[in-house]
Motif scaffolding. Structure first.
Motif, PDB file in Angstrom:
ATOM      1  N   ARG A 196      11.869   9.039  -3.625  1.00 52.17           N
ATOM      2  CA  ARG A 196      12.953   8.667  -2.723  1.00 52.17           C
ATOM      3  C   ARG A 196      13.466   7.306  -3.178  1.00 52.17           C
ATOM      4  N   THR A 197      14.722   7.252  -3.628  1.00 50.30           N
ATOM      5  CA  THR A 197      15.299   5.985  -4.052  1.00 50.30           C
ATOM      6  C   THR A 197      15.901   5.288  -2.844  1.00 50.30           C
ATOM      7  N   VAL A 198      15.699   3.969  -2.764  1.00 57.40           N
ATOM      8  CA  VAL A 198      16.122   3.227  -1.571  1.00 57.40           C
ATOM      9  C   VAL A 198      16.872   1.950  -1.969  1.00 57.40           C
ATOM     10  N   GLY A 199      17.832   2.127  -2.829  1.00 57.99           N
ATOM     11  CA  GLY A 199      18.648   1.021  -3.302  1.00 57.99           C
ATOM     12  C   GLY A 199      18.872   1.137  -4.789  1.00 57.99           C
ATOM     13  N   GLY A 200      20.099   1.513  -5.159  1.00 57.84           N
ATOM     14  CA  GLY A 200      20.438   1.662  -6.563  1.00 57.84           C
ATOM     15  C   GLY A 200      21.773   0.995  -6.846  1.00 57.84           C
ATOM     16  N   ILE A 201      22.339   1.306  -8.000  1.00 51.71           N
ATOM     17  CA  ILE A 201      23.612   0.716  -8.402  1.00 51.71           C
ATOM     18  C   ILE A 201      24.698   1.790  -8.360  1.00 51.71           C
ATOM     19  N   THR A 202      25.760   1.524  -7.638  1.00 54.75           N
ATOM     20  CA  THR A 202      26.871   2.457  -7.400  1.00 54.75           C
ATOM     21  C   THR A 202      26.303   3.820  -7.007  1.00 54.75           C
ATOM     22  N   ASN A 203      26.771   4.895  -7.644  1.00 55.46           N
ATOM     23  CA  ASN A 203      26.293   6.237  -7.287  1.00 55.46           C
ATOM     24  C   ASN A 203      25.443   6.859  -8.394  1.00 55.46           C
ATOM     25  N   VAL A 204      24.804   6.007  -9.187  1.00 52.94           N
ATOM     26  CA  VAL A 204      23.994   6.497 -10.309  1.00 52.94           C
ATOM     27  C   VAL A 204      22.860   7.393  -9.836  1.00 52.94           C
ATOM     28  N   ASP A 205      22.199   7.042  -8.732  1.00 55.42           N
ATOM     29  CA  ASP A 205      21.034   7.813  -8.278  1.00 55.42           C
ATOM     30  C   ASP A 205      21.388   9.255  -7.956  1.00 55.42           C
ATOM     31  N   THR A 206      22.471   9.468  -7.226  1.00 51.49           N
ATOM     32  CA  THR A 206      22.833  10.845  -6.883  1.00 51.49           C
ATOM     33  C   THR A 206      23.280  11.620  -8.117  1.00 51.49           C
ATOM     34  N   LYS A 207      23.896  10.946  -9.078  1.00 54.00           N
ATOM     35  CA  LYS A 207      24.287  11.636 -10.320  1.00 54.00           C
ATOM     36  C   LYS A 207      23.059  12.104 -11.088  1.00 54.00           C
ATOM     37  N   ILE A 208      22.047  11.252 -11.150  1.00 46.02           N
ATOM     38  CA  ILE A 208      20.809  11.638 -11.823  1.00 46.02           C
ATOM     39  C   ILE A 208      20.115  12.756 -11.055  1.00 46.02           C
ATOM     40  N   ARG A 209      20.076  12.631  -9.733  1.00 45.58           N
ATOM     41  CA  ARG A 209      19.507  13.706  -8.901  1.00 45.58           C
ATOM     42  C   ARG A 209      20.156  15.044  -9.228  1.00 45.58           C
ATOM     43  N   ASP A 210      21.477  15.060  -9.302  1.00 48.68           N
ATOM     44  CA  ASP A 210      22.196  16.305  -9.538  1.00 48.68           C
ATOM     45  C   ASP A 210      21.963  16.824 -10.962  1.00 48.68           C
ATOM     46  N   SER A 211      21.849  15.922 -11.923  1.00 48.63           N
ATOM     47  CA  SER A 211      21.575  16.345 -13.303  1.00 48.63           C
ATOM     48  C   SER A 211      20.199  16.978 -13.417  1.00 48.63           C
ATOM     49  N   ASP A 238      31.013   0.831   4.822  1.00 45.23           N
ATOM     50  CA  ASP A 238      30.139   0.969   3.660  1.00 45.23           C
ATOM     51  C   ASP A 238      29.307   2.243   3.753  1.00 45.23           C
ATOM     52  N   VAL A 239      28.787   2.521   4.942  1.00 47.18           N
ATOM     53  CA  VAL A 239      28.009   3.752   5.123  1.00 47.18           C
ATOM     54  C   VAL A 239      28.889   4.971   4.851  1.00 47.18           C
ATOM     55  N   GLU A 240      30.107   4.960   5.355  1.00 47.34           N
ATOM     56  CA  GLU A 240      31.030   6.076   5.132  1.00 47.34           C
ATOM     57  C   GLU A 240      31.320   6.261   3.651  1.00 47.34           C
ATOM     58  N   GLN A 241      31.450   5.160   2.908  1.00 50.73           N
ATOM     59  CA  GLN A 241      31.705   5.250   1.471  1.00 50.73           C
ATOM     60  C   GLN A 241      30.498   5.827   0.742  1.00 50.73           C
ATOM     61  N   ILE A 242      29.307   5.409   1.132  1.00 49.89           N
ATOM     62  CA  ILE A 242      28.087   5.935   0.507  1.00 49.89           C
ATOM     63  C   ILE A 242      27.960   7.434   0.755  1.00 49.89           C
ATOM     64  N   ILE A 243      28.295   7.862   1.961  1.00 50.76           N
ATOM     65  CA  ILE A 243      28.188   9.276   2.334  1.00 50.76           C
ATOM     66  C   ILE A 243      29.078  10.164   1.468  1.00 50.76           C
ATOM     67  N   LYS A 244      30.170   9.635   0.958  1.00 56.52           N
ATOM     68  CA  LYS A 244      31.096  10.431   0.130  1.00 56.52           C
ATOM     69  C   LYS A 244      30.411  10.995  -1.118  1.00 56.52           C
ATOM     70  N   ASP A 245      29.347  10.346  -1.585  1.00 58.17           N
ATOM     71  CA  ASP A 245      28.624  10.836  -2.763  1.00 58.17           C
ATOM     72  C   ASP A 245      27.444  11.718  -2.395  1.00 58.17           C
ATOM     73  N   HIS A 246      27.370  12.112  -1.125  1.00 58.37           N
ATOM     74  CA  HIS A 246      26.357  13.061  -0.635  1.00 58.37           C
ATOM     75  C   HIS A 246      24.931  12.616  -0.969  1.00 58.37           C
ATOM     76  N   PRO A 247      24.531  11.447  -0.472  1.00 59.51           N
ATOM     77  CA  PRO A 247      23.147  11.018  -0.673  1.00 59.51           C
ATOM     78  C   PRO A 247      22.211  11.824   0.219  1.00 59.51           C
ATOM     79  N   ASP A 248      20.938  11.467   0.194  1.00 57.86           N
ATOM     80  CA  ASP A 248      19.954  12.125   1.052  1.00 57.86           C
ATOM     81  C   ASP A 248      19.538  11.248   2.220  1.00 57.86           C
TER      82      ASP A 248
END
Length: 426
Positions: free
Chosen positions: A116-131, A173-183
């Motif tokens: 579970r990642t709890v702080g990353g840079i931009t939307n890199v974490d979700t991109k890696i998750r999806d890959s 900020d929360v709304e912007q983060i949600i746009k990348d479909h985090p967990d």
């Protein structure tokens, strides 16, 4: 073709787990379809003979940061400047993604099949998750938060967290983060050890309570749980009163905080790994100032006290390493289990249960992974020795399996200087 793991000794991940020898686990399409005695026939199966080795659920690490390795430096890095550099060009962004991919793979090769990642840079974490989900790269199952939300002068503000100067900005900020479909959504409610300026300040409240409440409401409305960095009783109080689901790190707990944890059905995530080097190492080794070392001890004592109180009151406690902090590598989840056993005085079996089945339940993936049961994902950590006797058996996996994909004798690049110093505190 189905795969049969024969002649294994199962540690099933349950709280009272005992070794179950001479067992066979049948896996098909990445899931456990049968658990049988090894005397059963395995015709037309691909057979993996484990020769009595110990098979348990893959470990689950509930608190990591992918962008850094955990290798310490002599001088504290300006995280904000570094992040600006890493996101400034296409080449630097590619380097950043490569660093994060390597961190995720290292977690997996060490026996951690879910992070579970709890702080990353931009939307890199979700991109890696999806890959990883698409099979493009190798890594563990990921629950990703992407950027956290902080405030000016707050923990990780401007690097791994957005700076919100108002309630409206925080919710935006929360709304912007949600746009990348985090967990999940991560909030930085208090300060931390490395950004504290005076003794006794590591958990000073930074985020106003109404920011916390607003962010939690936005996140929960969209179905996302909220995790919060909180390292003082005041910070934990604000977190619980305003809707946080998991308190990361924590502090000593009084009766009011215990009642709030229960009323809110929140969990506490134990992270001894980042505090120990700062609190206990010689300052010449940790490169800590007197203020930092003092505050590290405050935080470490608070975490241990809070976790003991939580367990005594049946509050769910999970485990995470805070990988990426100085001396906290992406291959040392096993050490957090050792610290949990040593400083919180739990049994080896309870430590392993916490890092598997209990962590899965806290992360809301208990029906998917975390234990050796029919229908669950084939996420295995296989060791030569019995971790119920010695948790250091987890240190060098014989095999790691994630969703049915096997890695025998996984290779990990380790830092000898980090290993040598940490081993003194086992």
């Amino acid at each position: 073709m189905k795969t049969a793991y024969i002649n294994c000794t199962i540690l099933d991940g349950s709280e009272q787990m005992k070794p179950i020898p001479q067992m066979t686990i049948i896996e098909e399409d990445g899931k456990i379809v049968a658990i049988e005695r090894s005397s059963k026939k395995t015709v037309n199966y691909q057979v993996i003979d484990l020769e009595g080795r110990y098979l348990m659920p893959g470990l689950i690490n509930l608190h990591i940061h992918l962008p850094s390795s955990g290798k310490p430096t002599k001088k504290q890095t300006d995280a904000t400047k570094l992040v600006k550099l890493l996101t400034s060009t296409a080449l630097s962004r590619a380097i950043l993604v490569g660093i994060c991919k390597n961190s995720a793979k290292t977690q997996l090769m060490s026996g951690v099949t879910t992070v579970r990642t709890v702080g990353g840079i931009t939307n890199v974490d979700t991109k890696i998750r999806d890959s990883i989900l698409m099979g493009k790269i190798v890594g563990p199952r990921m629950l990703a938060a992407n950027m956290a939300v902080s405030v000016p002068g707050g923990h990780m503000a401007g690097s791994l967290a957005y700076e919100a100067s108002s309630l409206e900005e925080a919710c935006h900020d929360v709304e912007q983060i949600i746009k990348d479909h985090p967990d999940l959504i991560k909030l930085m409610i208090t300060g931390g050890v490395l950004d504290a300026k005076t003794k006794g300040e590591p958990g000073v409240l930074r985020m106003p309570p109404d920011y916390v409440k607003g962010c939690c409401e936005v996140a929960h409305k969209s179905g996302y749980p909220v995790a919060a960095h909180a390292e003082s009783p005041e910070g934990v109080l604000v977190a619980l009163e305003n809707g946080v689901d998991t308190v990361e790190h924590g502090s000593a707990l009084d009766e009011n905080l215990v009642s709030l944890f229960k009323a809110k059905k929140s969990s506490l995530i134990c992270t001894i790994s980042p505090a120990l080097p700062i609190a206990l190492f010689n300052k010449n080794i940790s490169h800590s100032s007197e203020v930092t070392q003092f505050n590290g001890k405050v935080v470490m004592d608070g975490i241990i006290s809070g976790v003991k109180t939580a367990l005594a009151n049946d509050i769910p406690v999970g485990l995470g390493t805070d990988s990426g902090c100085p001396f906290v590598t992406h291959y040392d989840m096993w050490r957090e289990l050792v610290y949990f056993h040593k400083y919180v005085n739990v049994s080896n079996s309870f430590a392993l249960y916490t890092a598997t089945k209990r962590n899965a339940k806290i992360a809301n993936i208990g029906t998917v992974t975390g234990s050796i049961e029919v229908g669950k994902s084939a996420d295995f950590l296989i060791t030569e020795g019995n971790p119920l006797e010695d948790l250091s058996a987890l240190r060098t996996p014989y095999m790691v399996v994630t969703c049915g994909r096997r890695f025998k004798h996984p290779k990990i690049k380790k830092y000898a200087d980090v290993e040598n110093e940490l081993d003194k505190w086992l």
